[in-house]
Design an enzyme around this catalytic site. Structure first.
Site, PDB file in Angstrom:
ATOM      1  N   LYS A  78      15.505  -0.105   5.261  1.00  0.00           N
ATOM      2  CA  LYS A  78      14.596   0.344   4.188  1.00  0.00           C
ATOM      3  C   LYS A  78      14.917   1.548   3.945  1.00  0.00           C
ATOM      4  CE  LYS A  78      11.788   1.459   0.599  1.00  0.00           C
ATOM      5  NZ  LYS A  78      12.514   0.409  -1.147  1.00  0.00           N
ATOM      6  N   LYS A 126       9.319  10.637   0.162  1.00  0.00           N
ATOM      7  CA  LYS A 126       8.832  10.069   0.673  1.00  0.00           C
ATOM      8  C   LYS A 126       9.606   9.601   1.509  1.00  0.00           C
ATOM      9  CE  LYS A 126       5.469   6.328   1.447  1.00  0.00           C
ATOM     10  NZ  LYS A 126       5.372   4.276   0.693  1.00  0.00           N
ATOM     11  N   THR A 181       6.392   0.734   1.741  1.00  0.00           N
ATOM     12  CA  THR A 181       7.171   1.291   3.074  1.00  0.00           C
ATOM     13  C   THR A 181       6.942   2.510   4.172  1.00  0.00           C
ATOM     14  OG1 THR A 181       9.119   1.288   0.850  1.00  0.00           O
ATOM     15  CG2 THR A 181       9.176   3.587   2.807  1.00  0.00           C
ATOM     16  N   LEU A 211       0.754  -0.822   0.202  1.00  0.00           N
ATOM     17  CA  LEU A 211      -0.111  -0.102   0.012  1.00  0.00           C
ATOM     18  C   LEU A 211       0.629   1.308   0.182  1.00  0.00           C
ATOM     19  CD1 LEU A 211      -2.951  -1.239   2.420  1.00  0.00           C
ATOM     20  CD2 LEU A 211      -3.811  -0.802  -0.153  1.00  0.00           C
ATOM     21  N   PRO A 212      -0.193   2.489   0.307  1.00  0.00           N
ATOM     22  CA  PRO A 212       1.105   3.543  -0.653  1.00  0.00           C
ATOM     23  C   PRO A 212       1.901   4.381   0.557  1.00  0.00           C
ATOM     24  CG  PRO A 212      -0.521   3.655  -1.501  1.00  0.00           C
ATOM     25  CD  PRO A 212      -1.067   2.502  -0.915  1.00  0.00           C
TER      26      PRO A 212
HETATM   27  P1  NAD Z   1       0.634   2.486  -5.986  1.00  0.00           P
HETATM   28  O1  NAD Z   1       0.588   3.858  -5.844  1.00  0.00           O
HETATM   29  O2  NAD Z   1       1.104   2.386  -7.272  1.00  0.00           O
HETATM   30  O3  NAD Z   1      -0.133   1.595  -5.819  1.00  0.00           O
HETATM   31  C1  NAD Z   1      -0.246   1.568  -4.465  1.00  0.00           C
HETATM   32  C2  NAD Z   1      -2.324   0.157  -4.934  1.00  0.00           C
HETATM   33  O4  NAD Z   1      -2.445   0.593  -2.990  1.00  0.00           O
HETATM   34  C3  NAD Z   1      -2.831   1.328  -5.583  1.00  0.00           C
HETATM   35  O5  NAD Z   1      -3.507   0.506  -6.825  1.00  0.00           O
HETATM   36  C4  NAD Z   1      -4.064   1.619  -4.962  1.00  0.00           C
HETATM   37  O6  NAD Z   1      -5.627   1.763  -5.248  1.00  0.00           O
HETATM   38  C5  NAD Z   1      -3.878   0.833  -3.492  1.00  0.00           C
HETATM   39  N1  NAD Z   1      -4.796   1.314  -2.639  1.00  0.00           N
HETATM   40  C6  NAD Z   1      -4.405   2.062  -1.697  1.00  0.00           C
HETATM   41  N2  NAD Z   1      -5.579   2.233  -0.550  1.00  0.00           N
HETATM   42  C7  NAD Z   1      -6.453   0.996  -0.668  1.00  0.00           C
HETATM   43  C8  NAD Z   1      -6.985   0.361   0.369  1.00  0.00           C
HETATM   44  N3  NAD Z   1      -7.089   1.075   1.153  1.00  0.00           N
HETATM   45  N4  NAD Z   1      -7.643  -1.104   0.325  1.00  0.00           N
HETATM   46  C9  NAD Z   1      -7.218  -1.631  -1.005  1.00  0.00           C
HETATM   47  N5  NAD Z   1      -6.388  -1.085  -2.163  1.00  0.00           N
HETATM   48  C10 NAD Z   1      -5.923  -0.353  -1.913  1.00  0.00           C
HETATM   49  O7  NAD Z   1       1.489   2.191  -5.194  1.00  0.00           O
HETATM   50  P2  NAD Z   1       3.501   1.648  -5.134  1.00  0.00           P
HETATM   51  O8  NAD Z   1       4.701   2.308  -5.744  1.00  0.00           O
HETATM   52  O9  NAD Z   1       2.701   0.330  -5.744  1.00  0.00           O
HETATM   53  O10 NAD Z   1       4.354   1.227  -4.171  1.00  0.00           O
HETATM   54  C11 NAD Z   1       3.370   0.341  -2.905  1.00  0.00           C
HETATM   55  C12 NAD Z   1       4.450   0.808  -2.436  1.00  0.00           C
HETATM   56  O11 NAD Z   1       5.684   0.029  -2.486  1.00  0.00           O
HETATM   57  C13 NAD Z   1       5.255   2.385  -1.334  1.00  0.00           C
HETATM   58  O12 NAD Z   1       4.955   1.962  -0.166  1.00  0.00           O
HETATM   59  C14 NAD Z   1       5.905   2.441  -1.938  1.00  0.00           C
HETATM   60  O13 NAD Z   1       6.727   3.484  -1.249  1.00  0.00           O
HETATM   61  C15 NAD Z   1       6.868   0.782  -2.159  1.00  0.00           C
HETATM   62  N6  NAD Z   1       7.501   1.298  -3.079  1.00  0.00           N
HETATM   63  C16 NAD Z   1       8.313   0.963  -4.484  1.00  0.00           C
HETATM   64  C17 NAD Z   1       8.221   0.917  -5.360  1.00  0.00           C
HETATM   65  C18 NAD Z   1       8.136   1.465  -6.550  1.00  0.00           C
HETATM   66  O14 NAD Z   1       9.237   1.959  -7.246  1.00  0.00           O
HETATM   67  N7  NAD Z   1       6.678   2.030  -7.453  1.00  0.00           N
HETATM   68  C19 NAD Z   1       9.367   0.971  -5.346  1.00  0.00           C
HETATM   69  C20 NAD Z   1       9.766   0.321  -3.986  1.00  0.00           C
HETATM   70  C21 NAD Z   1       9.490   0.478  -3.055  1.00  0.00           C
END
Ligand code: NAD
Length: 305
Positions: free
Chosen positions: A173, A248, A98, A66-67
């Site tokens: 992390k 973030k 994260t 999740l975000p």
């Molecule tokens: P994203 O915003 O693409 O995806 C998050 C998903 O969660 C979305 O599809 C959203 O609809 C869903 N969501 C939000 N609230 C919800 C709820 N209450 N119930 C169900 N679904 C819900 O984010 P991401 O890029 O996939 O990143 C996710 C996590 O991974 C973050 O914490 C980010 O910091 C971490 N991260 C991301 C990357 C990257 O390159 N994107 C790399 C390492 C770590």
């Protein structure tokens, strides 16, 4: 080993991770607020649930991607009813988002009250690594819970580390990403200095790769356009790891530093520079790859934009 997995959050990362569990033979029931994300996961072999509660019903393991921490805490703990109340005692919760270490510790403590084990397992590696099942997981939790998570995480990544107790995965992390931000910025400014003095950035990169300035950003993710094929710098900084996500993570690192009264001057400077870059020149650079910090140092006369 658990076979029934509930997976919440199918965005850029989760959307790549859940299908890899299906490929490894797990039964994966998924939920996301986005209907499109849910549909893509169904096409990849997951089964869709109508709510987060339905996705975790009967699951032996629950994974979330999740975000941020506010969403993780609200969904699992503060919502009425809390998602934890729908998860069976004895199940394992693996939160890969994260978030602040304090959020992970709160989740673990609330889970424990219900006889559920929860670990934090944030990842290193971006969207491509999520799709290719080559993520690195940094786990925080008891040895038993982390070992139970290992075969599941191994289906989505190539390295699974246990950093320590609950919250330790998040600390690892943010330390890693703070260092990444610092060496990316240092690499970008060194390359620009060389270019401003007439050096070819590819030649300078080759020299530094074999010298004491060698680092991961230079080796795998050169920020100067055109030096390295197939990195974001060579496609206008599209794709990759967004500036907003780096901001973030640096915010989480500085919050942690305040809590422990640690000195992180390079991290603080990196946070300021990424903040400045995200709005530089009146443009919104938040969705560009983080190596686009190169643009902060470029001069119009160099041909860089
Ligand atoms: P994203 O915003 O693409 O995806 C998050 C998903 O969660 C979305 O599809 C959203 O609809 C869903 N969501 C939000 N609230 C919800 C709820 N209450 N119930 C169900 N679904 C819900 O984010 P991401 O890029 O996939 O990143 C996710 C996590 O991974 C973050 O914490 C980010 O910091 C971490 N991260 C991301 C990357 C990257 O390159 N994107 C790399 C390492 C770590």
């Amino acid at each position: 080993m658990p076979t029934k997995i509930g997976f919440i959050g199918l965005g850029n990362m989760g959307g790549g991770m859940a299908p890899n569990l299906v490929k490894a033979g797990f039964e994966v029931r998924v939920f996301d607020l986005s209907a499109e994300a849910l549909q893509r996961a169904v096409e990849a072999g997951c089964s869709a649930a109508g709510s987060a509660a339905a996705a975790v019903q009967g699951a032996e393991c629950v994974i979330s991607m999740l975000p941020n921490g506010a969403i993780v805490e609200s969904l699992y703990i503060d919502a009425e009813p809390a998602l934890l109340d729908h998860i069976g005692a004895g199940a394992l919760v693996i939160d890969c988002s994260t978030v602040a270490a304090a959020s992970s510790r709160r989740l673990a403590a609330e889970a424990q009250k219900r006889g559920i084990n929860a670990i934090d397992a944030p990842v290193s590696g971006g969207v491509a690594a999520a799709a290719a099942a080559t993520l690195a997981f940094m786990c925080g939790g008891s040895e038993t819970a982390c070992e139970a998570a290992r075969p599941i995480l191994s289906a989505m990544g190539s390295n699974v580390f246990r950093a320590g107790d609950s919250g330790a995965g998040q600390v690892a992390k943010i330390c890693n990403n703070m260092l990444l931000a610092v060496h990316m910025i240092g690499t970008a400014e060194a390359l620009q200095l060389g270019v401003d003095h007439g050096l070819d950035p590819a030649v300078l990169s080759d020299i530094m790769l074999k010298s004491s300035g060698c680092n991961w950003s230079l080796e795998k993710y050169n920020p100067y356009p055109g030096v390295m094929a197939s990195v974001p710098a060579s496609r206008e900084y599209q794709g990759g790891f967004m500036v907003n996500l780096m901001k973030k993570d640096l915010g989480l690192a500085l919050e942690a530093a305040l809590r422990s009264q640690s000195y992180t001057p390079m991290g603080a400077l990196a946070q300021s520079l990424y903040g400045l870059h995200s709005q530089a020149g009146g443009s919104d650079n938040g969705e560009l790859d983080f190596s686009s910090i190169q643009r902060l140092f470029s001069k119009p006369s160099t041909g860089e934009s």
